[in-house]
Design an enzyme around this catalytic site. Structure first.
Site, PDB file in Angstrom:
ATOM      1  N   GLY A  35       0.832  -1.192   0.000  1.00 28.44           N
ATOM      2  CA  GLY A  35       0.000   0.000   0.000  1.00 28.44           C
ATOM      3  C   GLY A  35       0.870   1.245   0.000  1.00 28.44           C
ATOM      4  N   LEU A  36       0.239   2.387  -0.115  1.00 26.72           N
ATOM      5  CA  LEU A  36       0.955   3.658  -0.132  1.00 26.72           C
ATOM      6  C   LEU A  36       1.686   3.905   1.185  1.00 26.72           C
ATOM      7  CD1 LEU A  36      -1.828   5.911  -1.712  1.00 26.72           C
ATOM      8  CD2 LEU A  36       0.327   5.266  -2.825  1.00 26.72           C
ATOM      9  N   SER A  37       2.667   4.788   1.141  1.00 24.57           N
ATOM     10  CA  SER A  37       3.292   5.251   2.372  1.00 24.57           C
ATOM     11  C   SER A  37       2.231   5.924   3.230  1.00 24.57           C
ATOM     12  CB  SER A  37       4.398   6.260   2.031  1.00 24.57           C
ATOM     13  OG  SER A  37       4.981   6.785   3.198  1.00 24.57           O
ATOM     14  N   GLY A  38       2.136   5.519   4.491  1.00 27.68           N
ATOM     15  CA  GLY A  38       1.119   6.072   5.376  1.00 27.68           C
ATOM     16  C   GLY A  38      -0.174   5.291   5.388  1.00 27.68           C
ATOM     17  N   ALA A  39      -0.238   4.210   4.612  1.00 25.21           N
ATOM     18  CA  ALA A  39      -1.475   3.415   4.555  1.00 25.21           C
ATOM     19  C   ALA A  39      -1.649   2.509   5.771  1.00 25.21           C
ATOM     20  CB  ALA A  39      -1.513   2.578   3.283  1.00 25.21           C
ATOM     21  N   GLY A  40      -0.598   2.359   6.571  1.00 21.48           N
ATOM     22  CA  GLY A  40      -0.715   1.552   7.786  1.00 21.48           C
ATOM     23  C   GLY A  40      -0.153   0.150   7.669  1.00 21.48           C
ATOM     24  N   LYS A  41       0.690  -0.086   6.689  1.00 18.93           N
ATOM     25  CA  LYS A  41       1.247  -1.428   6.474  1.00 18.93           C
ATOM     26  C   LYS A  41       2.031  -1.934   7.683  1.00 18.93           C
ATOM     27  CE  LYS A  41       3.585   0.038   3.023  1.00 18.93           C
ATOM     28  NZ  LYS A  41       3.108   1.441   3.154  1.00 18.93           N
ATOM     29  N   SER A  42       2.997  -1.146   8.116  1.00 19.83           N
ATOM     30  CA  SER A  42       3.838  -1.557   9.242  1.00 19.83           C
ATOM     31  C   SER A  42       3.028  -1.645  10.528  1.00 19.83           C
ATOM     32  CB  SER A  42       5.013  -0.589   9.425  1.00 19.83           C
ATOM     33  OG  SER A  42       5.905  -0.664   8.342  1.00 19.83           O
ATOM     34  N   SER A 109       6.029  -1.748  -2.120  1.00 25.17           N
ATOM     35  CA  SER A 109       6.052  -2.657  -3.287  1.00 25.17           C
ATOM     36  C   SER A 109       5.038  -2.198  -4.336  1.00 25.17           C
ATOM     37  CB  SER A 109       5.803  -4.101  -2.855  1.00 25.17           C
ATOM     38  OG  SER A 109       4.737  -4.246  -1.957  1.00 25.17           O
TER      39      SER A 109
END
Length: 205
Positions: A35-42, A109
């Site tokens: 997902g985008l940066s800031g989407a909450g992946k981590s 990614s």
């Protein structure tokens, strides 16, 4: 780069993946958060890992920023280096899959081709793509590092969502609307999926 040395031969372990899964009490799998940066992946990956750990599951998170401190510290952010970064992560995740772990990867990614490459190096069912779907405006509001602002000012080239494209997954196993649900709700959806697929049991013991 592909190793063409014919003297390099894969050494088969006497302790198989099935043995490790039996010892761990759960199946191993790759959870690929994109997902985008800031989407909450981590944030989501670590929340899921914590809940799996509480169930005594064997896990590890491969986080985008952390990996670039070591394994991929020699890479930049142009398309070629991003492709190489994903190749490295996919191969590490594959090794951890064989080790019997539930491996959670949190990387932007952005390109479908690279994500499909990661999927294709393991067997069907071993790769679970989780699309952390979040509106760009929300990602920018969450931008505690100020990266989007720098990207819009032209200070960061090849920034996904601004000067470089993000290709959303077409058929991910899970779509999590991280801008509409709480972290607890998002994490529970992932756990429910894993349980429904028989990767973990209700107690994961």
């Amino acid at each position: 780069m592909r190793n063409e040395n014919n003297n390099v031969v894969w050494h088969q372990s006497q302790v198989t993946r099935a043995c490790r899964e039996a010892l761990n009490g759960h199946k191993s799998v790759i959870l690929w958060f994109t997902g985008l940066s800031g989407a909450g992946k981590s944030t989501l990956a670590h929340a899921v890992e914590k809940r799996l750990y509480e169930r005594k599951c064997h896990t590890f998170v491969l986080d985008g920023d952390n990996v670039r401190h070591g394994l991929s510290s020699d890479l930049g952010f142009d398309e070629a280096d991003r492709k190489e970064n994903i190749r490295r992560i996919a191969q590490v995740a594959k090794l951890m899959l064989e080790a019997g772990h539930i491996t959670l990867t949190a990387f932007i990614s952005p390109f479908r081709l690279e994500r499909n490459m990661a999927r294709q190096i393991v067997a069907e069912g071993d790769f679970i793509e989780i699309y952390c779907k979040c509106a760009l405006t929300v990602c920018e509001q969450r931008d505690v590092k100020g990266l989007y602002q720098k990207a819009r000012l032209g200070q960061i080239p090849n920034f996904t969502g601004i000067s470089s494209p993000y290709e959303a997954p077409e058929n991910p196993e899970l779509i999590i609307d991280t801008d509409r649900s709480s972290i607890d709700e998002c994490a529970q959806r992932v756990l429910d999926y894993l349980q429904g697929k028989g990767i973990i049991t209700a107690a994961c013991t």
